[in-house]
Design a protein around this motif. Structure first.
Motif, PDB file in Angstrom:
ATOM      1  N   ILE A  72       0.862  -1.190   0.000  1.00  0.00           N
ATOM      2  CA  ILE A  72       0.000   0.000   0.000  1.00  0.00           C
ATOM      3  C   ILE A  72       0.893   1.233   0.000  1.00  0.00           C
ATOM      4  O   ILE A  72       1.792   1.350   0.843  1.00  0.00           O
ATOM      5  CB  ILE A  72      -0.913   0.044   1.245  1.00  0.00           C
ATOM      6  CG1 ILE A  72      -1.677  -1.276   1.412  1.00  0.00           C
ATOM      7  CG2 ILE A  72      -1.887   1.207   1.154  1.00  0.00           C
ATOM      8  CD1 ILE A  72      -2.483  -1.351   2.704  1.00  0.00           C
ATOM      9  N   TYR A 132      -3.642   1.208  -3.147  1.00  0.00           N
ATOM     10  CA  TYR A 132      -3.367  -0.227  -3.115  1.00  0.00           C
ATOM     11  C   TYR A 132      -2.695  -0.609  -4.420  1.00  0.00           C
ATOM     12  O   TYR A 132      -3.277  -0.470  -5.479  1.00  0.00           O
ATOM     13  CB  TYR A 132      -4.662  -1.018  -2.894  1.00  0.00           C
ATOM     14  CG  TYR A 132      -5.154  -0.860  -1.480  1.00  0.00           C
ATOM     15  CD1 TYR A 132      -5.770   0.323  -1.077  1.00  0.00           C
ATOM     16  CD2 TYR A 132      -4.958  -1.854  -0.528  1.00  0.00           C
ATOM     17  CE1 TYR A 132      -6.176   0.500   0.240  1.00  0.00           C
ATOM     18  CE2 TYR A 132      -5.367  -1.690   0.785  1.00  0.00           C
ATOM     19  CZ  TYR A 132      -5.975  -0.512   1.158  1.00  0.00           C
ATOM     20  OH  TYR A 132      -6.371  -0.331   2.458  1.00  0.00           O
ATOM     21  N   VAL A 168      -6.927  -3.348   6.009  1.00  0.00           N
ATOM     22  CA  VAL A 168      -5.960  -4.433   5.822  1.00  0.00           C
ATOM     23  C   VAL A 168      -6.575  -5.742   6.323  1.00  0.00           C
ATOM     24  O   VAL A 168      -7.405  -5.736   7.233  1.00  0.00           O
ATOM     25  CB  VAL A 168      -4.633  -4.188   6.586  1.00  0.00           C
ATOM     26  CG1 VAL A 168      -3.959  -2.908   6.117  1.00  0.00           C
ATOM     27  CG2 VAL A 168      -4.846  -4.181   8.078  1.00  0.00           C
ATOM     28  N   VAL A 207       1.759  -6.658   5.621  1.00  0.00           N
ATOM     29  CA  VAL A 207       1.479  -5.475   4.817  1.00  0.00           C
ATOM     30  C   VAL A 207       2.752  -4.644   4.716  1.00  0.00           C
ATOM     31  O   VAL A 207       3.458  -4.452   5.699  1.00  0.00           O
ATOM     32  CB  VAL A 207       0.350  -4.623   5.447  1.00  0.00           C
ATOM     33  CG1 VAL A 207       0.130  -3.348   4.645  1.00  0.00           C
ATOM     34  CG2 VAL A 207      -0.938  -5.424   5.538  1.00  0.00           C
ATOM     35  N   THR A 211       1.926  -6.772  10.528  1.00  0.00           N
ATOM     36  CA  THR A 211       0.908  -7.804  10.326  1.00  0.00           C
ATOM     37  C   THR A 211      -0.137  -7.636  11.415  1.00  0.00           C
ATOM     38  O   THR A 211       0.175  -7.776  12.602  1.00  0.00           O
ATOM     39  CB  THR A 211       1.528  -9.222  10.422  1.00  0.00           C
ATOM     40  OG1 THR A 211       2.625  -9.291   9.514  1.00  0.00           O
ATOM     41  CG2 THR A 211       0.503 -10.282  10.074  1.00  0.00           C
ATOM     42  N   ALA A 250      -8.663  -3.101  10.490  1.00  0.00           N
ATOM     43  CA  ALA A 250      -8.139  -4.455  10.289  1.00  0.00           C
ATOM     44  C   ALA A 250      -9.348  -5.371  10.288  1.00  0.00           C
ATOM     45  O   ALA A 250     -10.173  -5.311  11.207  1.00  0.00           O
ATOM     46  CB  ALA A 250      -7.184  -4.829  11.415  1.00  0.00           C
ATOM     47  N   PHE A 297     -12.146  -8.000   3.899  1.00  0.00           N
ATOM     48  CA  PHE A 297     -11.181  -7.144   3.207  1.00  0.00           C
ATOM     49  C   PHE A 297     -11.302  -7.297   1.696  1.00  0.00           C
ATOM     50  O   PHE A 297     -11.332  -6.309   0.961  1.00  0.00           O
ATOM     51  CB  PHE A 297      -9.749  -7.451   3.654  1.00  0.00           C
ATOM     52  CG  PHE A 297      -8.728  -6.736   2.822  1.00  0.00           C
ATOM     53  CD1 PHE A 297      -8.501  -5.379   3.016  1.00  0.00           C
ATOM     54  CD2 PHE A 297      -8.026  -7.397   1.822  1.00  0.00           C
ATOM     55  CE1 PHE A 297      -7.590  -4.689   2.229  1.00  0.00           C
ATOM     56  CE2 PHE A 297      -7.114  -6.717   1.031  1.00  0.00           C
ATOM     57  CZ  PHE A 297      -6.897  -5.362   1.234  1.00  0.00           C
TER      58      PHE A 297
END
Ligand code: HEC
Ligand SMILES: [Cu+2]
Length: 326
Positions: A113, A126, A143, A149, A184, A212, A218
């Motif tokens: 990202i 993205y 996310v 990520v 993460t 999240a 997502f």
């Protein structure tokens, strides 16, 4: 309205912030114990001294003496200096291991990202090898839980700092020096992020919503974001689109699927789906949206979006259209 969890580095939601919180608690307990010991010994020393004060004031200034006390004091102080150095060294090692854990080997399969800091909002993109699949949005980052990520951070104007305390530490965005950071997420939730480097008048109002969510939610979100703006489905929405395209909005904003393609302000293709507007400052409700469009500088002085004058009918149609952009 946003239902973000308490913004706190001690309420971790990612592996990285968990390491930081762990280190914080180690520092907290070690320094608390030392502080308590120092306070106790200080108190004891004061009490002993008080008791020792004699009636005869002359004796007070005469040191009680003996070389024995002096050499004992030297020994105690030396021992404490060694202990202090050892404790500081242990904390340094803990710090080193935490840093290592946070900057763990990058995962090539990570979700990439790109985040660009602007005065005073966040552009979020993205990445995808196929240009048509790239998603551009603003001030809201989604996310998937459990996936690494990679954030590619950059700034086009002044220094900003990306900080979502529940997720990871701060990372500065220095113009001309793109940088990366990794994390993460470990549990679902909605968190708040905040620019952490003073960047001008509205620095305090440069926030973001960080979501999240489970991988399914997502990918639904991302595929909805990939679509161009939905076609207007009522006369009012159609009129709203005309108002938008005929006014100066198109000089600064993009709505995918229309001829509005400017990038000075946030991409509005799916503005109706965002939780907040104006970089986390206002809830995305019809009232706030109207106030923002009519006079953004009144809500966020210094902002580059100018006030707009329009008839009530035009405004209502424009709001209908923007709210339909889910
Ligand atoms: C000169 C450039 C400019 C013009 C013209 C302009 N805007 Fe903006 N707009 C911006 C900037 C810059 C921001 C981000 C401000 C911030 O949050 O600090 C913004 C933010 C917004 C937002 C909030 C987006 C978000 O996700 O936070 C909306 C909605 C919006 N503009 C709608 C409009 C509409 C409708 C018009 C036309 C009537 C318009 N703008 C005209 C520059 C412009
Ligand atoms: Cu800032």
């Amino acid at each position: 309205m946003s239902a973000a969890e308490f913004q706190s580095a001690l309420n971790p939601a990612a592996s990285e912030s968990a390491h930081i919180a762990h280190l914080w608690w180690i520092f907290f307990w070690v320094t608390l114990v030392i502080f308590a010991l120092v306070a106790v010994f200080l108190f004891i020393a004061i009490l002993r001294n008080l008791r020792r004060v004699p009636d005869d004031p002359e004796r007070a200034i005469i040191p009680e003496p003996a070389q024995a006390t002096e050499s004992r004091a030297t020994k105690v102080v030396s021992a404490l200096v060694v202990i202090t150095v050892l404790i500081l060294f242990a904390l340094l090692i803990g710090d080193f291991f935490t840093g290592n854990a946070i900057y763990a080997t990058p995962d090539p399969k990570a979700l990439a990202i790109k985040v660009t800091g602007h005065q005073w909002w966040w552009e979020v993109q993205y990445q995808d090898p196929q240009p048509s699949e790239i998603v551009t949005t603003a001030n809201e980052i989604h996310v998937p839980v459990g996936k690494a990520v990679k954030l590619e951070l950059q700034s086009t104007d002044v220094i900003h700092s990306f900080w979502v305390p529940n997720i990871n530490g701060k990372k500065d965005l220095v113009p001309g020096h793109p940088t990366t950071t990794w994390f993460t997420a470990r549990r679902a939730g909605e968190f708040r992020g905040q620019c952490a480097e003073y960047c001008g008048e509205q620095h305090a109002h440069m926030r973001m919503v960080f979501v999240a969510e489970p991988p399914d939610a997502f990918s639904n979100w991302l595929s909805a974001q990939k679509k161009p703006a939905p076609e207007p489905s009522s006369d009012s929405q159609r009129r709203g689109r005309e108002v938008f395209l005929a006014s100066q909005c198109v000089m600064c904003h993009t709505i995918q699927g229309t001829k509005a393609r400017a990038t000075l302000g946030p991409d509005l293709t799916h503005i109706g789906a965002r939780k907040m507007i104006a970089a986390g400052e206002l809830p995305n409700t019809r009232g706030y949206l109207a106030g923002w469009i009519l006079n953004a500088p009144a809500l966020k002085p210094g902002v580059r979006m100018p006030p707009n004058q329009m008839s009530a009918d035009d405004l209502n149609a424009l709001l209908d259209y923007l709210e339909s952009l889910k």
